[in-house]
Design a protein around this motif. Structure first.
Motif, mmCIF file in Angstrom:
data_model
loop_
_atom_site.group_PDB
_atom_site.id
_atom_site.type_symbol
_atom_site.label_atom_id
_atom_site.label_comp_id
_atom_site.label_asym_id
_atom_site.label_seq_id
_atom_site.Cartn_x
_atom_site.Cartn_y
_atom_site.Cartn_z
ATOM 1 N N GLU A 256 0.817 -1.204 0.000
ATOM 2 C CA GLU A 256 0.000 0.000 0.000
ATOM 3 C C GLU A 256 0.859 1.266 0.000
ATOM 4 O O GLU A 256 0.599 2.205 -0.745
ATOM 5 N N ARG A 257 1.928 1.277 0.822
ATOM 6 C CA ARG A 257 2.733 2.494 0.960
ATOM 7 C C ARG A 257 4.163 2.369 0.459
ATOM 8 O O ARG A 257 4.843 3.383 0.308
ATOM 9 N N LEU A 258 4.610 1.151 0.210
ATOM 10 C CA LEU A 258 6.040 0.927 -0.026
ATOM 11 C C LEU A 258 6.325 0.218 -1.343
ATOM 12 O O LEU A 258 5.474 -0.483 -1.880
ATOM 13 N N ARG A 259 7.554 0.390 -1.798
ATOM 14 C CA ARG A 259 8.075 -0.346 -2.953
ATOM 15 C C ARG A 259 9.351 -1.037 -2.496
ATOM 16 O O ARG A 259 10.225 -0.413 -1.891
ATOM 17 N N LEU A 260 9.458 -2.323 -2.791
ATOM 18 C CA LEU A 260 10.671 -3.097 -2.540
ATOM 19 C C LEU A 260 11.313 -3.330 -3.890
ATOM 20 O O LEU A 260 10.666 -3.866 -4.803
ATOM 21 N N ARG A 261 12.563 -2.919 -4.047
ATOM 22 C CA ARG A 261 13.233 -3.015 -5.342
ATOM 23 C C ARG A 261 14.683 -3.421 -5.143
ATOM 24 O O ARG A 261 15.212 -3.400 -4.034
ATOM 25 N N ALA A 262 15.334 -3.735 -6.245
ATOM 26 C CA ALA A 262 16.742 -4.136 -6.212
ATOM 27 C C ALA A 262 17.625 -2.995 -5.720
ATOM 28 O O ALA A 262 17.333 -1.824 -5.941
ATOM 29 N N HIS A 263 18.711 -3.382 -5.062
ATOM 30 C CA HIS A 263 19.742 -2.404 -4.700
ATOM 31 C C HIS A 263 20.421 -1.892 -5.968
ATOM 32 O O HIS A 263 20.569 -2.634 -6.941
ATOM 33 N N ARG A 264 20.824 -0.642 -5.917
ATOM 34 C CA ARG A 264 21.562 -0.016 -7.019
ATOM 35 C C ARG A 264 22.786 0.691 -6.436
ATOM 36 O O ARG A 264 22.749 1.117 -5.268
ATOM 37 N N PRO A 265 23.826 0.871 -7.229
ATOM 38 C CA PRO A 265 24.979 1.620 -6.717
ATOM 39 C C PRO A 265 24.603 3.001 -6.171
ATOM 40 O O PRO A 265 25.211 3.474 -5.217
ATOM 41 N N SER A 266 23.565 3.608 -6.722
ATOM 42 C CA SER A 266 23.141 4.933 -6.264
ATOM 43 C C SER A 266 22.539 4.906 -4.853
ATOM 44 O O SER A 266 22.313 5.968 -4.268
ATOM 45 N N ASP A 267 22.312 3.727 -4.289
ATOM 46 C CA ASP A 267 21.789 3.622 -2.921
ATOM 47 C C ASP A 267 22.875 3.768 -1.860
ATOM 48 O O ASP A 267 22.574 3.814 -0.670
ATOM 49 N N PHE A 268 24.137 3.822 -2.290
ATOM 50 C CA PHE A 268 25.251 3.817 -1.345
ATOM 51 C C PHE A 268 25.111 4.875 -0.253
ATOM 52 O O PHE A 268 25.248 4.577 0.934
ATOM 53 N N ASP A 269 24.853 6.117 -0.624
ATOM 54 C CA ASP A 269 24.805 7.198 0.374
ATOM 55 C C ASP A 269 23.723 6.949 1.420
ATOM 56 O O ASP A 269 23.944 7.175 2.612
ATOM 57 N N HIS A 270 22.554 6.489 0.990
ATOM 58 C CA HIS A 270 21.472 6.194 1.944
ATOM 59 C C HIS A 270 21.894 5.087 2.904
ATOM 60 O O HIS A 270 21.637 5.176 4.110
ATOM 61 N N LEU A 271 22.505 4.039 2.365
ATOM 62 C CA LEU A 271 22.951 2.929 3.211
ATOM 63 C C LEU A 271 24.030 3.389 4.185
ATOM 64 O O LEU A 271 24.007 3.023 5.367
ATOM 65 N N TYR A 272 24.961 4.175 3.697
ATOM 66 C CA TYR A 272 26.053 4.660 4.539
ATOM 67 C C TYR A 272 25.506 5.488 5.709
ATOM 68 O O TYR A 272 25.883 5.274 6.864
ATOM 69 N N ILE A 273 24.609 6.395 5.417
ATOM 70 C CA ILE A 273 24.021 7.232 6.466
ATOM 71 C C ILE A 273 23.254 6.362 7.465
ATOM 72 O O ILE A 273 23.383 6.531 8.682
ATOM 73 N N MET A 274 22.456 5.425 6.968
ATOM 74 C CA MET A 274 21.661 4.569 7.845
ATOM 75 C C MET A 274 22.555 3.756 8.778
ATOM 76 O O MET A 274 22.316 3.696 9.986
ATOM 77 N N TRP A 275 23.586 3.120 8.227
ATOM 78 C CA TRP A 275 24.452 2.232 9.010
ATOM 79 C C TRP A 275 25.439 2.999 9.892
ATOM 80 O O TRP A 275 26.203 2.383 10.645
ATOM 81 N N ARG A 276 25.454 4.329 9.839
ATOM 82 C CA ARG A 276 26.290 5.131 10.736
ATOM 83 C C ARG A 276 25.487 5.605 11.949
ATOM 84 O O ARG A 276 26.053 6.161 12.891
#
Length: 184
Positions: A17-37
């Motif tokens: 209803e509210r979300l999309r689950l999709r493949a990881h992309r290299p452009s996701d790096f910054d979001h992942l880095y911020i989250m895991w910090r």
């Protein structure tokens, strides 16, 4: 309501209803880095912030997992506006845990703190598990938690996971939760 659409040839896109689950992309790096910090994210998972190399390893592992095993983790984003929410999916991590869980796909979720408390973990994991039920059949899946991670344990229980055993992982008592998919 589960809608599947192709993204990469081997990673389905799932919409809730509210979300999309999709493949990881290299452009996701910054979001992942911020989250895991963020200490609110890593506190019960790794106990320390992820550096650049750790984040790159997470990203490429997420991409490669699908090719190696036919399942893996998705990036979770809001459907409206595509804001990054976190990751969810199944892994085959070959953890040094007793008892072994290598014969069970391991479900997990990690959300950015801005997405905490909104029901996104349950919604995204429920969609991933529905996909897993179609792929794995009546196979048992599992999840593990730090014993103090009450929020994730609540999500697991809402999704039908029950505590099976207390395992030993990295020298610590680690609850192992399991779920058997309903017969088709």
């Amino acid at each position: 309501m589960l809608t599947l659409k192709p993204d990469l040839p081997f990673v389905p896109v799932i919409e809730t209803e509210r979300l999309r689950l999709r493949a990881h992309r290299p452009s996701d790096f910054d979001h992942l880095y911020i989250m895991w910090r963020d200490e609110r994210v890593y506190r019960y998972i790794t106990g320390k912030p992820s550096g650049l190399s750790d984040t790159e390893t997470r990203l490429t592992r997420a991409i490669g997992h699908w090719a190696a095993y036919g399942f893996g983790y998705w990036v979770v984003e809001e459907k409206e506006g595509s804001a990054f929410v976190g990751t969810v999916g199944f892994g085959q991590f070959r953890r040094e845990i007793t008892p072994s869980i290598d014969d069970m796909p391991e479900v997990g979720w990690v959300l950015s703190p801005r997405a905490h408390g909104r029901g996104y973990a349950t919604e995204a994991a429920r969609a991933a598990i529905a996909w897993g039920d179609m792929q794995f059949g009546a196979r048992t899946t599992c999840c593990i938690f730090h014993p103090d991670h009450a929020a994730s344990i609540r999500v697991a229980e809402k999704l039908g996971y029950t505590r099976w055993r207390i395992g030993q992982f990295n020298g610590e008592a680690t609850p192992i939760y399991v779920r058997v998919a309903p017969a088709p």
